[in-house]
Design a protein around this motif. Structure first.
Motif, PDB file in Angstrom:
ATOM      1  N   THR A 288       5.656   9.116   7.097  1.00  0.00           N
ATOM      2  CA  THR A 288       5.927  10.406   6.484  1.00  0.00           C
ATOM      3  C   THR A 288       4.783  10.814   5.569  1.00  0.00           C
ATOM      4  OG1 THR A 288       8.298   9.928   6.543  1.00  0.00           O
ATOM      5  CG2 THR A 288       7.588  11.710   5.104  1.00  0.00           C
ATOM      6  N   ASP A 289       4.275   9.872   4.794  1.00  0.00           N
ATOM      7  CA  ASP A 289       3.146  10.120   3.900  1.00  0.00           C
ATOM      8  C   ASP A 289       1.894   9.524   4.533  1.00  0.00           C
ATOM      9  OD1 ASP A 289       1.199  10.046   1.861  1.00  0.00           O
ATOM     10  OD2 ASP A 289       2.739   9.972   0.306  1.00  0.00           O
ATOM     11  N   PRO A 290       0.890  10.334   4.912  1.00  0.00           N
ATOM     12  CA  PRO A 290      -0.290   9.806   5.611  1.00  0.00           C
ATOM     13  C   PRO A 290      -1.098   8.803   4.800  1.00  0.00           C
ATOM     14  CG  PRO A 290      -0.599  12.125   5.014  1.00  0.00           C
ATOM     15  CD  PRO A 290       0.839  11.802   4.776  1.00  0.00           C
ATOM     16  N   ARG A 291      -0.936   8.789   3.486  1.00  0.00           N
ATOM     17  CA  ARG A 291      -1.626   7.777   2.679  1.00  0.00           C
ATOM     18  C   ARG A 291      -1.074   6.381   2.939  1.00  0.00           C
ATOM     19  NH1 ARG A 291      -0.732  11.365  -2.664  1.00  0.00           N
ATOM     20  NH2 ARG A 291       1.281  11.477  -1.566  1.00  0.00           N
ATOM     21  N   ASP A 292       0.167   6.326   3.438  1.00  0.00           N
ATOM     22  CA  ASP A 292       0.790   5.028   3.693  1.00  0.00           C
ATOM     23  C   ASP A 292       0.204   4.327   4.912  1.00  0.00           C
ATOM     24  OD1 ASP A 292       2.404   5.001   1.483  1.00  0.00           O
ATOM     25  OD2 ASP A 292       4.106   5.960   2.487  1.00  0.00           O
ATOM     26  N   TYR A 293      -0.632   5.021   5.702  1.00  0.00           N
ATOM     27  CA  TYR A 293      -1.340   4.318   6.770  1.00  0.00           C
ATOM     28  C   TYR A 293      -2.271   3.261   6.190  1.00  0.00           C
ATOM     29  CZ  TYR A 293       0.385   7.482  10.345  1.00  0.00           C
ATOM     30  OH  TYR A 293       1.210   8.165  11.208  1.00  0.00           O
ATOM     31  N   ILE A 294      -2.646   3.447   4.928  1.00  0.00           N
ATOM     32  CA  ILE A 294      -3.419   2.434   4.207  1.00  0.00           C
ATOM     33  C   ILE A 294      -2.503   1.587   3.331  1.00  0.00           C
ATOM     34  CG2 ILE A 294      -5.233   2.029   2.506  1.00  0.00           C
ATOM     35  CD1 ILE A 294      -6.457   4.706   3.334  1.00  0.00           C
ATOM     36  N   TYR A 295      -1.712   2.247   2.498  1.00  0.00           N
ATOM     37  CA  TYR A 295      -0.961   1.545   1.471  1.00  0.00           C
ATOM     38  C   TYR A 295       0.110   0.613   2.047  1.00  0.00           C
ATOM     39  CZ  TYR A 295      -3.130   5.140  -1.473  1.00  0.00           C
ATOM     40  OH  TYR A 295      -4.022   5.966  -2.106  1.00  0.00           O
ATOM     41  N   VAL A 305     -10.931  -8.411  -0.918  1.00  0.00           N
ATOM     42  CA  VAL A 305     -12.270  -8.991  -0.800  1.00  0.00           C
ATOM     43  C   VAL A 305     -12.572  -9.678  -2.116  1.00  0.00           C
ATOM     44  CG1 VAL A 305     -14.726  -8.530  -0.483  1.00  0.00           C
ATOM     45  CG2 VAL A 305     -13.032  -7.236   0.838  1.00  0.00           C
ATOM     46  N   ASP A 306     -12.870 -10.972  -2.045  1.00  0.00           N
ATOM     47  CA  ASP A 306     -13.120 -11.769  -3.256  1.00  0.00           C
ATOM     48  C   ASP A 306     -11.952 -11.680  -4.232  1.00  0.00           C
ATOM     49  OD1 ASP A 306     -15.634 -12.503  -2.283  1.00  0.00           O
ATOM     50  OD2 ASP A 306     -16.574 -10.716  -3.153  1.00  0.00           O
ATOM     51  N   GLY A 307     -10.740 -11.677  -3.680  1.00  0.00           N
ATOM     52  CA  GLY A 307      -9.540 -11.698  -4.508  1.00  0.00           C
ATOM     53  C   GLY A 307      -9.136 -10.367  -5.087  1.00  0.00           C
ATOM     54  N   LYS A 308      -9.818  -9.281  -4.720  1.00  0.00           N
ATOM     55  CA  LYS A 308      -9.507  -7.962  -5.273  1.00  0.00           C
ATOM     56  C   LYS A 308      -9.207  -6.989  -4.140  1.00  0.00           C
ATOM     57  CE  LYS A 308     -11.410  -4.329  -8.253  1.00  0.00           C
ATOM     58  NZ  LYS A 308     -12.609  -3.873  -9.004  1.00  0.00           N
ATOM     59  N   LEU A 309      -8.117  -6.222  -4.276  1.00  0.00           N
ATOM     60  CA  LEU A 309      -7.760  -5.255  -3.248  1.00  0.00           C
ATOM     61  C   LEU A 309      -8.901  -4.273  -3.007  1.00  0.00           C
ATOM     62  CD1 LEU A 309      -4.052  -4.225  -4.004  1.00  0.00           C
ATOM     63  CD2 LEU A 309      -4.881  -5.466  -1.995  1.00  0.00           C
ATOM     64  N   ILE A 310      -9.109  -3.930  -1.722  1.00  0.00           N
ATOM     65  CA  ILE A 310     -10.148  -2.959  -1.371  1.00  0.00           C
ATOM     66  C   ILE A 310      -9.838  -1.606  -2.005  1.00  0.00           C
ATOM     67  CG2 ILE A 310     -11.138  -1.663   0.569  1.00  0.00           C
ATOM     68  CD1 ILE A 310     -10.917  -4.184   2.249  1.00  0.00           C
ATOM     69  N   VAL A 311      -8.565  -1.222  -2.002  1.00  0.00           N
ATOM     70  CA  VAL A 311      -8.121  -0.004  -2.697  1.00  0.00           C
ATOM     71  C   VAL A 311      -6.777  -0.287  -3.354  1.00  0.00           C
ATOM     72  CG1 VAL A 311      -9.315   1.689  -1.238  1.00  0.00           C
ATOM     73  CG2 VAL A 311      -7.025   0.897  -0.596  1.00  0.00           C
ATOM     74  N   GLN A 312      -6.460   0.493  -4.356  1.00  0.00           N
ATOM     75  CA  GLN A 312      -5.156   0.425  -5.007  1.00  0.00           C
ATOM     76  C   GLN A 312      -4.312   1.605  -4.517  1.00  0.00           C
ATOM     77  OE1 GLN A 312      -3.869  -1.825  -7.052  1.00  0.00           O
ATOM     78  NE2 GLN A 312      -5.694  -3.085  -7.413  1.00  0.00           N
ATOM     79  N   PRO A 313      -3.005   1.420  -4.341  1.00  0.00           N
ATOM     80  CA  PRO A 313      -2.177   2.566  -3.958  1.00  0.00           C
ATOM     81  C   PRO A 313      -2.216   3.631  -5.042  1.00  0.00           C
ATOM     82  CG  PRO A 313      -0.809   0.680  -4.586  1.00  0.00           C
ATOM     83  CD  PRO A 313      -2.212   0.191  -4.512  1.00  0.00           C
ATOM     84  N   ILE A 317      -3.781  11.093  -5.576  1.00  0.00           N
ATOM     85  CA  ILE A 317      -4.957  11.667  -4.938  1.00  0.00           C
ATOM     86  C   ILE A 317      -4.581  12.169  -3.553  1.00  0.00           C
ATOM     87  CG2 ILE A 317      -6.549  10.185  -6.217  1.00  0.00           C
ATOM     88  CD1 ILE A 317      -6.846   8.456  -3.715  1.00  0.00           C
ATOM     89  N   SER A 318      -5.421  13.024  -2.989  1.00  0.00           N
ATOM     90  CA  SER A 318      -5.137  13.593  -1.674  1.00  0.00           C
ATOM     91  C   SER A 318      -5.371  12.554  -0.577  1.00  0.00           C
ATOM     92  CB  SER A 318      -6.041  14.801  -1.423  1.00  0.00           C
ATOM     93  OG  SER A 318      -7.394  14.381  -1.273  1.00  0.00           O
ATOM     94  N   TYR A 323      -8.630   8.311   2.196  1.00  0.00           N
ATOM     95  CA  TYR A 323      -9.339   7.816   3.377  1.00  0.00           C
ATOM     96  C   TYR A 323     -10.835   7.646   3.098  1.00  0.00           C
ATOM     97  CZ  TYR A 323      -5.143   8.806   6.209  1.00  0.00           C
ATOM     98  OH  TYR A 323      -3.875   8.814   6.728  1.00  0.00           O
ATOM     99  N   THR A 324     -11.422   8.597   2.370  1.00  0.00           N
ATOM    100  CA  THR A 324     -12.850   8.510   2.060  1.00  0.00           C
ATOM    101  C   THR A 324     -13.122   7.359   1.104  1.00  0.00           C
ATOM    102  OG1 THR A 324     -13.088  10.903   2.387  1.00  0.00           O
ATOM    103  CG2 THR A 324     -14.855   9.771   1.201  1.00  0.00           C
ATOM    104  N   ASP A 325     -12.283   7.209   0.076  1.00  0.00           N
ATOM    105  CA  ASP A 325     -12.456   6.095  -0.865  1.00  0.00           C
ATOM    106  C   ASP A 325     -12.385   4.757  -0.152  1.00  0.00           C
ATOM    107  OD1 ASP A 325     -12.703   7.894  -2.899  1.00  0.00           O
ATOM    108  OD2 ASP A 325     -10.763   7.479  -3.841  1.00  0.00           O
ATOM    109  N   LEU A 326     -11.439   4.632   0.765  1.00  0.00           N
ATOM    110  CA  LEU A 326     -11.319   3.384   1.517  1.00  0.00           C
ATOM    111  C   LEU A 326     -12.605   3.099   2.277  1.00  0.00           C
ATOM    112  CD1 LEU A 326      -9.586   1.029   2.786  1.00  0.00           C
ATOM    113  CD2 LEU A 326      -9.243   2.593   4.695  1.00  0.00           C
ATOM    114  N   THR A 327     -13.119   4.100   3.004  1.00  0.00           N
ATOM    115  CA  THR A 327     -14.316   3.893   3.819  1.00  0.00           C
ATOM    116  C   THR A 327     -15.510   3.518   2.956  1.00  0.00           C
ATOM    117  OG1 THR A 327     -13.472   5.503   5.415  1.00  0.00           O
ATOM    118  CG2 THR A 327     -15.805   4.932   5.566  1.00  0.00           C
ATOM    119  N   VAL A 328     -15.687   4.221   1.851  1.00  0.00           N
ATOM    120  CA  VAL A 328     -16.794   3.922   0.939  1.00  0.00           C
ATOM    121  C   VAL A 328     -16.663   2.512   0.390  1.00  0.00           C
ATOM    122  CG1 VAL A 328     -17.851   4.520  -1.277  1.00  0.00           C
ATOM    123  CG2 VAL A 328     -17.211   6.332   0.339  1.00  0.00           C
TER     124      VAL A 328
END
Length: 616
Positions: A288-295, A305-313, A317-318, A323-328
């Motif tokens: 339902t929420d497209p951000r949840d494809y990551i979260y 990576v090295d014990g730290k999440l690549i992104v935080q839920p 944010i939009s 999606y851009t933050d994750l890729t970067v």
């Protein structure tokens, strides 16, 4: 509408959850419960996994807690059915239910609870997976029970059942139709109906099922069920051996098998797939929420990576920013451009506005990840940068231009790969696939072939990704076997054609080459080649460059696009020059004779020149 006000949630302490104590009662009694706050690893509880569906309330649950707060919470149709199905007649049932146990109106609580979701389902004593009620058709309950029985019998003798399916489903009109044939088809149609159920296509089930100590799937009632282990065994076998049956029936068991792939571990218990690959396997599910494809996948071991999440839920944010933050973050923290291989653009403009090098996890995905046991470039590189523009971001990297695309086939349809009869072949969007490829990339553009062996060798690599039954087929005996499999497929086309025809690749060969291909085909398996090529080639195109190099690339590529090998990206990339040396990423590719680091040597010899690419 109930006269009592909505239930007033009180804040949750850190690392705590609410567990719903579902009061007993008959199926037609109003739903009542009490919320109890506890640590995730506290008193045993079960967790409910289900489809939210339309959240419009169709029923109201009377809720209380130990602080004497009371009120009503509305539940949609799917949750109402599930709670009624799992309510016990004379005992309280302790269940964690996301829609009720999380204050959905409190963004901070949602974010903190999302971080705990992996633990919630991993610590639950059982995960109760509600597929929904039986279809409204007469006898649907009996049909569901028969389907479950058939799946279990299939798992006992999978090779035997698969052979019967190939015989009757592919050639049913050519054999005597008996009561057994009809029953077999009905059984497979029941399997199709099972995997068409919306539940299997929901993003959150990936972790809800994958992390469960024990997950059981209930269909219509508590007495009709399958354990996840039974479903996982069936789906895994079908993906590895039954691709032609899957495509023939439009069977969506592969969606459920992606749960297997997401949680696959090696012999040391480490994830087989990195986080980007995990996100790809999950992207065919719905959220339902497209951000949840990551979260929804942040509980996966590869998400750190090295014990730290690549992104935080972060639900503030939009989706574009998420999606851009994750890729970067992935590029910077892994020193790799591997995430570019998961870009899958459509001809139509997407709902989201993203840089071309950022995968849209929300868009409909039609392709499996490319695969090849050897790589075109090193997996890591630090020679790139990400720059902020007035609108969006650009990726700067270095690499080699391999060539310009001059010719390509039509998009390969996975449902059209199996060869059965001349009548069925002529009804396909692309009849006689190998002949079509030969016409499109060799005959019509007048790009010469150095030899028959080059054509067969190139197709056998790029269409299968260099794997034969999961073994490396880029060289040696497995390579010879795979070329023989392709030759056998070509002879399957010859089998159904009228004698003496003059059409197609084989008919164009000299007598000497015909004899060589015929001899090669004697030891090959057309069925094996179809199995090996299905997932790699599906919804992609075969192409040739101006210098005649063969490749397999994205369905939206055009003549005039270029192929490049970028440092830190293991697969070649198709790029489109937008002017002023600015490029758009079209997607990843496989290229014959360039998948084992050959470009570096060619660069040293002056064939390719290193350059900088700015991709927007």
């Amino acid at each position: 509408m109930p006269t009592l006000a909505s239930y007033p949630y009180t804040p949750l302490p850190p690392q705590c959850i609410r567990v719903l104590h579902l009061h007993p009662g008959p199926s037609d009694a109003p739903l009542e419960c009490e919320f109890v706050t506890q640590k995730v690893d506290g008193t045993h509880y079960e967790a409910l996994s289900y489809v939210w569906g339309d959240p419009t309330p169709v029923a109201f649950v009377k809720c209380t807690d130990h602080q004497r707060n009371a009120g009503f919470l509305g539940v949609g149709a799917f949750l109402s059915e599930a709670l009624n199905a799992f309510r016990l007649p004379s005992e309280t049932r302790r269940i964690w239910v996301d829609a009720l146990c999380i204050n959905q109106k409190d963004v901070s609580e949602r974010q903190s609870q999302v971080r705990l979701m992996g633990a919630v389902y991993g610590k639950a004593e059982h995960v109760l997976c509600w597929l929904g009620p039986f279809p409204p058709d007469p006898g649907s309950d009996a049909k569901a029970k028969h389907t479950i029985s058939f799946l279990r019998r299939f798992n006992e003798k999978p090779q035997e059942f698969l052979k019967a399916a190939h015989q009757h489903l592919h050639f049913g009109e050519e054999v005597t139709e008996t009561a057994g044939d009809v029953a077999l088809l009905d059984s497979w149609l029941g399997i199709k109906q099972l995997f068409d159920i919306e539940y299997f296509h929901r993003a959150w089930i990936i972790q809800e099922v994958g992390l469960a100590q024990h997950a059981r799937f209930y269909w219509g009632s508590q007495s009709t069920y399958l354990d996840w282990s039974e479903i996982a065994t069936f789906c895994s076998f079908m993906d590895s051996k039954g691709a032609s049956i899957i495509n023939h029936l439009g069977l969506k068991s592969w969606v459920a098998n992606h749960i297997n792939l997401v949680w696959a571990n090696d012999k040391n218990g480490k994830p087989v797939h990195n986080f980007v690959e995990v996100l790809h396997w999950a992207r065919v599910h719905r959220s339902t929420d497209p951000r949840d494809y990551i979260y929804a996948l942040l509980s996966h071991a590869s998400a750190s990576v090295d014990g730290k999440l690549i992104v935080q839920p972060n639900y503030r944010i939009s989706t574009e920013e998420a999606y851009t933050d994750l890729t970067v973050n992935v590029i910077q923290r892994t020193s790799s451009l591997h995430i570019l291989a998961f870009v899958d653009h459509h001809e139509e403009a997407g709902v989201l506005v993203l840089p071309s090098w950022v995968p849209d996890w929300h868009a409909l995905n039609l392709v499996a990840p490319l695969r090849c046991p050897t790589k075109s470039a090193s997996e890591t590189d630090n020679n790139f940068s990400i720059i902020k523009l007035e609108k969006g971001m650009a990726l700067k990297c270095r690499g080699f231009t391999i060539g310009t695309i001059r010719a390509m086939s039509d998009m390969i349809e996975p449902s059209g790969l199996t060869v059965t009869t001349l009548e069925k072949e002529e009804q396909k969007k692309i009849p006689f696939l190998v002949d079509h490829i030969w016409h499109k990339v060799a005959l019509e553009p007048e790009i010469s072939l150095s030899s028959t062996e080059e054509f067969l060798g190139a197709l056998s690599l790029i269409l299968t990704g260099g794997y034969r039954d999961y073994l490396n087929s880029t060289s040696g005996e497995e390579q010879k076997k795979q070329v023989a499999d392709l030759a056998a497929l070509i002879f399957e086309y010859e089998r159904i054609r009228p004698p003496g025809h003059r059409n197609g690749f084989f008919a164009s060969l000299s007598s000497e080459n015909k004899a060589a291909v015929r001899k090669t085909a004697e030891t090959g398996s057309a069925h094996q080649f179809v199995q090996d090529m299905t997932w790699t080639s599906m919804c992609r195109k075969v192409f040739r460059t101006t210098k005649g190099r063969f490749g397999l690339g994205p369905r939206i590529m055009r003549t005039g696009d270029i192929c490049a090998i970028l440092s830190g990206a293991v697969y070649p990339m198709v790029l489109r020059n937008k002017g002023d040396d600015n490029f758009q990423l079209i997607g990843p590719a496989l290229m014959y004779a360039l998948m084992n680091g050959e470009s570096a040597k060619a660069c040293q010899e002056g064939e390719f020149l290193e350059q900088e690419f700015e991709i927007h």
